[in-house]
Structure formats: structure tokens, C-alpha cells
Scaffold this active site. Structure first.
Site, short mmCIF file in Angstrom:
data_model
loop_
_atom_site.label_atom_id
_atom_site.label_comp_id
_atom_site.label_asym_id
_atom_site.label_seq_id
_atom_site.Cartn_x
_atom_site.Cartn_y
_atom_site.Cartn_z
N HIS A 1 0.85 -1.19 0.00
CA HIS A 1 0.00 0.00 0.00
C HIS A 1 0.89 1.25 0.00
O HIS A 1 2.05 1.21 0.43
CB HIS A 1 -0.89 0.03 1.24
CG HIS A 1 -1.98 -0.99 1.22
ND1 HIS A 1 -3.04 -0.94 2.08
CD2 HIS A 1 -2.17 -2.10 0.45
CE1 HIS A 1 -3.85 -1.96 1.86
NE2 HIS A 1 -3.34 -2.67 0.87
N GLU B 1 0.93 3.81 1.91
CA GLU B 1 1.44 4.17 3.24
C GLU B 1 2.63 3.31 3.63
O GLU B 1 3.61 3.82 4.19
CB GLU B 1 0.34 4.01 4.31
CG GLU B 1 -0.89 4.84 4.09
CD GLU B 1 -2.00 4.11 3.36
OE1 GLU B 1 -3.17 4.34 3.70
OE2 GLU B 1 -1.71 3.32 2.44
N CYS C 1 -2.23 -0.61 7.54
CA CYS C 1 -1.38 0.59 7.47
C CYS C 1 -1.42 1.37 8.78
O CYS C 1 -0.39 1.88 9.23
CB CYS C 1 -1.80 1.46 6.30
SG CYS C 1 -1.48 0.68 4.70
#
Length: 149
Positions: free
Chosen positions: A56, A58, A89
Site C-alpha cells: 500500500h 502508506e 497501514c
């Protein structure tokens, strides 16, 4: 005096990263991490390219910022991300002890708020910065995906 390097400015930088993800046929989420008015990490989703569910925006940004700073704690940093962080995250952000999280669009189903995920007690979280623009790119992506199938 107005600071031109405000939350809106940095969210626009995160949106640029989301556009890069969109161009790669990734879910268009972008992130930047800032310390002392300086962007030290830029990232976007790479889950398809890397065949990695943890890739992801993040997570990519946390790794880049930690490498830049030479340490695992981001307690002087702010994360700007176009979509509210998911539970995974948010957990990584908890451990990084990030100072502040600023997100654009709310993720009503999978966002850390809906999931009841705890953030580090010293982490501040602000949502809704450029929410319309951040929501629009994600909606456009999934509309196009549905129309292709």
C-alpha cells in the site's frame, strides 16, 4: 502570514502519486511523508506490480521515510495520504509513532476508523483534506474497472 506549505499543498502532492498509481492500473492511492516542511518520501500503491498485498502507498512511504531518516520512528513526521489508512497501514503507522496523519477520502468500509483501529496515543489524525478530489479518482478507477468487465 499564510504558509503556502499547508495540508492542501501536501495533499496535492499525494494526489500526484495517486495519479501515478492510476496510470499503472493500481488502486489510485498516493502518499507523501513530510518533516520540517520537506517531503522525504513519496509513494503510491504497488500491490499489483509487486504482487504484494502489503504494498500500500502508506507502507511504501513508511519504508522510504525510515530509510531517509536512518531510523524506524517517524515521530516528527506527517503522512499525507489520499485515502484513510486501512487497519494494516494504521498498525504500521502506530509502530512508527508518526506524529500526524492527514487523509483525503474516508474509507467507510475498510478505513481504520470504521475498523476501530487504535493509533499511537501521540498521533493526531485529520480527515477530509481535498476529500472531493481524493474520492473522485478512486470512484473513477472503479467505475472504469466495472465497465471493462
Amino acid at each position: 502570514m499564510l504558509n503556502p506549505l499547508d495540508d492542501t499543498y501536501y495533499m496535492r502532492k499525494a494526489l500526484q502519486e495517486a495519479e501515478l498509481a492510476y496510470e499503472k492500473d493500481e488502486v489510485p492511492v498516493g502518499a507523501v511523508i513530510v518533516v520540517a516542511d520537506r517531503i522525504i518520501a513519496r509513494a503510491h500503491n504497488l500491490t499489483e506490480l509487486l504482487n504484494d498485498v502489503t504494498a500500500h502507498a502508506e507502507m511504501q512511504a513508511i519504508t522510504a521515510a525510515s530509510n531517509f531518516l536512518g531510523g524506524k520512528y517517524l515521530n516528527e513526521c506527517t503522512l499525507y495520504v489520499t485515502l484513510e489508512p486501512c487497519q494494516m497501514c494504521a498498525g504500521a503507522l502506530y509502530w512508527s509513532q508518526i506524529k500526524k496523519i492527514v487523509y483525503g477520502a474516508v474509507d467507510e468500509k475498510r478505513g481504520c476508523t470504521a475498523m476501530g483501529t487504535k493509533l499511537h496515543p501521540k498521533t493526531e489524525m485529520i480527515g477530509g483534506v481535498l476529500e472531493k478530489e481524493c474520492s473522485e479518482i478512486i470512484k473513477r478507477f472503479f467505475i472504469e474497472k466495472r465497465n471493462l468487465n
